[in-house]
Design a protein around this motif. Structure first.
Motif, short mmCIF file in Angstrom:
data_model
loop_
_atom_site.label_atom_id
_atom_site.label_comp_id
_atom_site.label_asym_id
_atom_site.label_seq_id
_atom_site.Cartn_x
_atom_site.Cartn_y
_atom_site.Cartn_z
N GLY A 4 0.80 -1.22 0.00
CA GLY A 4 0.00 0.00 0.00
C GLY A 4 0.82 1.26 0.00
O GLY A 4 0.31 2.33 -0.28
N ILE A 5 2.12 1.13 0.34
CA ILE A 5 2.96 2.33 0.40
C ILE A 5 3.52 2.68 -0.97
O ILE A 5 3.59 3.84 -1.36
N THR A 6 3.93 1.65 -1.71
CA THR A 6 4.59 1.90 -3.00
C THR A 6 3.73 1.57 -4.20
O THR A 6 4.17 1.70 -5.33
N ALA A 7 2.49 1.15 -3.97
CA ALA A 7 1.65 0.75 -5.09
C ALA A 7 1.31 1.94 -5.98
O ALA A 7 1.08 3.04 -5.48
N PRO A 8 1.31 1.75 -7.32
CA PRO A 8 0.89 2.83 -8.22
C PRO A 8 -0.55 3.23 -7.93
O PRO A 8 -1.34 2.46 -7.41
N VAL A 9 -0.89 4.47 -8.30
CA VAL A 9 -2.24 4.96 -8.05
C VAL A 9 -3.28 4.04 -8.68
O VAL A 9 -4.35 3.81 -8.14
N GLU A 17 -4.28 8.06 -11.96
CA GLU A 17 -3.82 9.40 -11.64
C GLU A 17 -4.76 10.45 -12.21
O GLU A 17 -5.00 11.49 -11.59
N SER A 18 -5.31 10.17 -13.39
CA SER A 18 -6.24 11.13 -14.00
C SER A 18 -7.51 11.27 -13.15
O SER A 18 -8.07 12.36 -13.05
N ASP A 19 -7.94 10.16 -12.53
CA ASP A 19 -9.11 10.23 -11.64
C ASP A 19 -8.83 11.13 -10.45
O ASP A 19 -9.65 11.95 -10.04
N TRP A 23 -10.49 14.72 -9.49
CA TRP A 23 -11.15 14.92 -8.18
C TRP A 23 -10.56 16.14 -7.48
O TRP A 23 -11.30 16.93 -6.86
N LEU A 24 -9.26 16.31 -7.54
CA LEU A 24 -8.61 17.45 -6.91
C LEU A 24 -9.06 18.76 -7.54
O LEU A 24 -9.21 19.77 -6.85
N LYS A 25 -9.27 18.76 -8.87
CA LYS A 25 -9.75 19.96 -9.53
C LYS A 25 -11.14 20.34 -9.02
O LYS A 25 -11.47 21.53 -8.90
N GLN A 26 -11.94 19.34 -8.71
CA GLN A 26 -13.30 19.60 -8.21
C GLN A 26 -13.32 19.89 -6.70
O GLN A 26 -14.34 20.32 -6.17
N ASN A 27 -12.19 19.64 -6.02
CA ASN A 27 -12.09 19.87 -4.58
C ASN A 27 -10.82 20.69 -4.30
O ASN A 27 -9.92 20.25 -3.57
N SER A 28 -10.76 21.86 -4.87
CA SER A 28 -9.55 22.68 -4.78
C SER A 28 -9.28 23.20 -3.37
O SER A 28 -8.19 23.72 -3.10
#
Length: 239
Positions: A4-9, A17-19, A23-28
């Motif tokens: 869980g520490i080194t796993a890719p997104v 990563e695009s998800d 999400w970050l763009k919608q929760n700035s």
């Protein structure tokens, strides 16, 4: 499978990563709602034009992260201090209410020098009065000590109260309990213009229970109430 520490997104909860970016763009306001994340997120490294170019952006972000940690630590200290002050205030108020229940002068002195120790979380309390021990034998009882004239001014100077840490307590203030005392607080008692000088001494076995920088306002309030109570019981003239 990666842990869980080194796993890719893409391997965590089926997210890419695009998800996450969407999400970050919608929760700035994420970092506003969770400022603690600033301490663990790595800031981007600005492009360097050469080996002699310093990445000021990264330096500033790291500095802000350190400042956030410092402010958080100070905030926790202030919160702890506020809680301790509130607790002390409540205990002092309870001590004052206790005095009102005294059935006699002797009962009141017993409360102040014996019962208050548990309530105020100290190990010993003494009521000290200046004068000639031979002429004041009638007031000498448990927790009451007669001091030579001028002793209180020597201890307190012009101050109404002092707090001392890592002190060597005197037996003429605390009696046999002096060997336990590692820090104490001393406060003047005012019994009126015709009464001898007096003070209340609170001793603790904790070397830092009382410290010179501590405020003594609550202690002064407590001794003010005790002084007026003594005046009332002994019918001494007020100021």
């Amino acid at each position: 499978m990666a842990d869980g520490i080194t796993a890719p997104v893409s391997e965590i909860a089926g997210l890419s990563e695009s998800d996450v970016i969407e999400w970050l763009k919608q929760n700035s306001d994420l970092l506003i709602r969770h400022p603690d994340l600033c301490e663990i997120l790595l800031p981007p490294t600005a492009p360097r034009g050469g080996d002699n170019v310093v990445d000021l952006q990264r330096f500033m972000v790291q500095r802000l992260q350190g400042e956030l940690h410092r402010v958080s630590h100070v905030g926790n200290e202030l919160l702890d201090a506020s809680r301790q002050n509130l607790s002390l205030t409540q205990r002092v108020h309870a001590a004052v209410l206790m005095l009102l229940e005294a059935g006699s002068f002797e009962h009141m002195i017993h409360m102040a020098t014996q019962d208050w120790t548990d309530l105020l979380e100290v190990d010993v309390i003494s009521l000290c009065v200046e004068g000639d021990p031979d002429r004041m034998k009638e007031i000498v009882t448990g927790g009451v000590f007669v001091l030579p004239n001028g002793t209180i001014d020597t201890l307190l100077g012009a101050l109404p109260a002092v707090a001392r840490d890592n002190c060597e307590a005197a037996s003429w203030i605390y009696g046999p309990a002096a060997s336990l005392v590692r820090s104490d607080a001393l406060a003047r008692l005012d019994f009126g213009p015709t009464a001898p000088a007096a003070m209340l001494a609170l001793g603790s076995r904790e070397a830092d229970k009382f410290q010179p920088h501590q405020g003594t306002e609550l202690l002064q309030f407590l001794t003010g109430v005790l002084g007026r109570s003594v005046q009332a019981w002994l019918d001494l003239p007020p100021k």
